[in-house]
Enzyme design. Structure first.
Site, PDB file in Angstrom:
ATOM      1  CG  ASN A  10      -1.700   1.263   1.369  1.00 52.63           C
ATOM      2  OD1 ASN A  10      -1.836   2.019   0.401  1.00 52.63           O
ATOM      3  ND2 ASN A  10      -2.233   1.512   2.551  1.00 52.63           N
ATOM      4  CD1 TRP A  11       3.435   0.911  -2.928  1.00 51.04           C
ATOM      5  CD2 TRP A  11       3.706   2.203  -4.733  1.00 51.04           C
ATOM      6  NE1 TRP A  11       4.207   0.216  -3.834  1.00 51.04           N
ATOM      7  CE2 TRP A  11       4.381   0.982  -4.960  1.00 51.04           C
ATOM      8  CE3 TRP A  11       3.727   3.174  -5.751  1.00 51.04           C
ATOM      9  CZ2 TRP A  11       5.071   0.711  -6.140  1.00 51.04           C
ATOM     10  CZ3 TRP A  11       4.411   2.899  -6.925  1.00 51.04           C
ATOM     11  CH2 TRP A  11       5.087   1.683  -7.107  1.00 51.04           C
ATOM     12  CE  LYS A  12       0.355   3.417   4.757  1.00 51.47           C
ATOM     13  NZ  LYS A  12       0.067   3.548   6.151  1.00 51.47           N
ATOM     14  CG  HIS A  95      -5.865   1.981   4.799  1.00 51.64           C
ATOM     15  ND1 HIS A  95      -5.455   2.860   5.766  1.00 51.64           N
ATOM     16  CD2 HIS A  95      -4.856   1.096   4.649  1.00 51.64           C
ATOM     17  CE1 HIS A  95      -4.240   2.520   6.181  1.00 51.64           C
ATOM     18  NE2 HIS A  95      -3.854   1.448   5.510  1.00 51.64           N
ATOM     19  CD  GLU A  97      -3.059   5.474   6.450  1.00 50.00           C
ATOM     20  OE1 GLU A  97      -2.990   5.589   5.221  1.00 50.00           O
ATOM     21  OE2 GLU A  97      -2.179   4.905   7.136  1.00 50.00           O
ATOM     22  CD  GLU A 167      -3.870  -2.594   6.958  1.00 50.65           C
ATOM     23  OE1 GLU A 167      -2.772  -2.889   6.492  1.00 50.65           O
ATOM     24  OE2 GLU A 167      -4.411  -1.493   6.769  1.00 50.65           O
ATOM     25  N   GLY A 173       1.998   1.845  10.635  1.00 47.75           N
ATOM     26  CA  GLY A 173       2.988   2.918  10.530  1.00 47.75           C
ATOM     27  C   GLY A 173       3.651   3.268  11.845  1.00 47.75           C
ATOM     28  CB  SER A 213       4.661  -2.374  11.911  1.00 54.01           C
ATOM     29  OG  SER A 213       4.241  -1.032  12.147  1.00 54.01           O
ATOM     30  N   GLY A 234       2.610  -1.358   4.261  1.00 52.67           N
ATOM     31  CA  GLY A 234       2.729   0.064   3.956  1.00 52.67           C
ATOM     32  C   GLY A 234       4.171   0.473   3.744  1.00 52.67           C
TER      33      GLY A 234
HETATM   34  C1  PEP Z   1      -0.904   0.005   5.733  1.00 49.26           C
HETATM   35  O1  PEP Z   1      -0.784   1.113   5.273  1.00 49.26           O
HETATM   36  O2  PEP Z   1      -1.867  -0.675   5.380  1.00 49.26           O
HETATM   37  C2  PEP Z   1       0.099  -0.495   6.661  1.00 49.26           C
HETATM   38  C3  PEP Z   1      -0.086  -1.654   7.227  1.00 49.26           C
HETATM   39  O3  PEP Z   1       1.193   0.319   6.897  1.00 49.26           O
HETATM   40  P1  PEP Z   1       2.553  -0.092   7.644  1.00 49.26           P
HETATM   41  O4  PEP Z   1       3.008  -1.422   7.032  1.00 49.26           O
HETATM   42  O5  PEP Z   1       3.509   1.009   7.344  1.00 49.26           O
HETATM   43  O6  PEP Z   1       2.254  -0.256   9.085  1.00 49.26           O
END
Ligand code: PEP
Length: 249
Positions: A10-12, A95, A97, A167, A173, A213, A234
Site C-alpha cells: 500500500n503505497w499510500k 483503510h 486512514e 489491520e 505505521g 508494520s 505500507g
Molecule cells: C498500511 O498502510 O496498510 C500499513 C499496514 O502500513 P505499515 O506497514 O507502514 O504499518
C-alpha cells in the site's frame, strides 16, 4: 484446498509517477515468486505508468480507493470502470486512514465493495481496532460489526474471491507489530465470522491478510499462521525490503 498467499504493498500518498516507475524497476527482480500473488496498490495518478512498468512481470496493480457511483458529477472521484479500463485488478476499501481522516463509514464502504465487485475488481477490505478498543476488550465485536456491515448484500461467491485485511490501527505505521498470536487470533475470528454469515466453504476460500508494520524480519512468522494468507504492507513496500517480504520463506 490451500489458499494462495497474497502480498500487497500500500503505497499510500507516496511516489510521483516518475518515482513510481523507478521503484517498479528496483523491485522487478526482487519480487519474482511463484508462490504468492504480488500487488502494488498505488496512488491514482501512478496507476497508468505502473501498469505499464509491471507489464510482463508477476506483479498486479491495485488502487487505493474508488467511488461507488458509475459516473457523473463527482468531481475528484474515480470510478470502478476507469480503474478496470486502466488495468487495475484490486482495490483497497476501508483503510483505517480513509475511515478516520476522510470519515468513510461502513454504509459508504458497503456501497464501494459492491461497486468494485460489480466491475470485476477484487476488493481488499480493511478492518481493525484502535488501541482503546483492544484495551477495552471489544476488538472482535468491533471487527465483526465492520465485516457484517461492509459485506451486507454481498454473496458468498463474491466473498470467496475477496481479500480481507486485518489491520490493527495501533500497528499501522508505528513500527509496533501485533504479536503473531494476536494477528492469528483476529484473522481466525474474521474467518469464523465469515463462516457464520455465509458458510464454511466461503470462510475457507476468502483470503485474510495481516497488516501493521510488517517487515522483512517478521513476515515469515506472521505468514506461517494458519489463518494469515499474506500481508498488506505500507512503509516497507516502498523499499527493496519488499522483495524479502514477498520471498519470506
Ligand atoms: C498500511 O498502510 O496498510 C500499513 C499496514 O502500513 P505499515 O506497514 O507502514 O504499518
Amino acid at each position: 484446498m490451500a489458499r494462495r498467499k497474497i502480498i500487497a504493498g500500500n503505497w499510500k500518498m507516496n511516489m510521483t509517477p516518475s518515482q513510481a516507475v523507478a521503484l517498479c524497476d528496483t523491485l522487478k527482480d526482487l519480487v519474482v515468486t511463484d508462490e504468492a500473488d504480488v500487488v502494488y496498490c498505488v496512488p491514482a495518478i501512478d496507476i497508468i505508468p505502473v501498469v505499464e512498468a509491471v507489464k510482463g512481470t508477476n506483479v498486479e496493480v491495485g488502487a487505493e480507493n474508488l467511488y461507488f457511483e458509475d459516473k457523473g458529477a463527482y468531481t475528484g472521484e474515480i470510478s470502478a470502470e476507469m480503474l478496470v479500463d486502466a488495468g487495475v485488478k484490486y482495490v483497497i476499501i476501508g483503510h483505517s486512514e480513509r475511515r478516520d481522516y476522510f470519515k468513510e463509514c461502513d454504509c459508504l464502504l458497503n456501497k464501494k465493495v459492491k461497486q468494485a465487485l460489480k466491475a470485476g475488481l477484487i476488493p481488499i477490505l480493511c478492518c481493525g481496532e484502535s488501541l482503546e478498543q483492544r484495551e477495552m476488550g471489544v476488538t472482535m465485536d468491533w471487527i465483526r460489526l465492520q465485516i457484517k456491515s461492509d459485506l451486507t448484500g454481498v454473496t458468498a461467491d463474491q466473498v470467496k474471491g475477496m481479500v480481507i485485511a486485518y489491520e490493527p490501527i495501533w500497528a499501522i505505521g508505528t513500527g509496533k507489530t501485533a504479536t503473531t498470536e494476536q494477528a492469528q487470533e483476529v484473522c481466525k475470528g474474521i474467518r469464523d465470522c465469515i463462516a457464520e454469515i455465509y458458510d464454511t466453504d466461503t470462510a475457507q476460500a476468502v483470503r485474510i491478510q495481516y497488516g501493521g508494520s510488517v517487515n522483512a524480519g517478521n513476515a515469515a512468522e506472521l505468514f506461517a499462521q494458519p489463518d494469515i494468507d499474506g500481508g498488506l504492507v505500507g512503509g516497507a513496500s516502498l523499499k527493496a525490503d519488499f522483495g524479502k517480504i514477498v520471498n519470506y520463506k
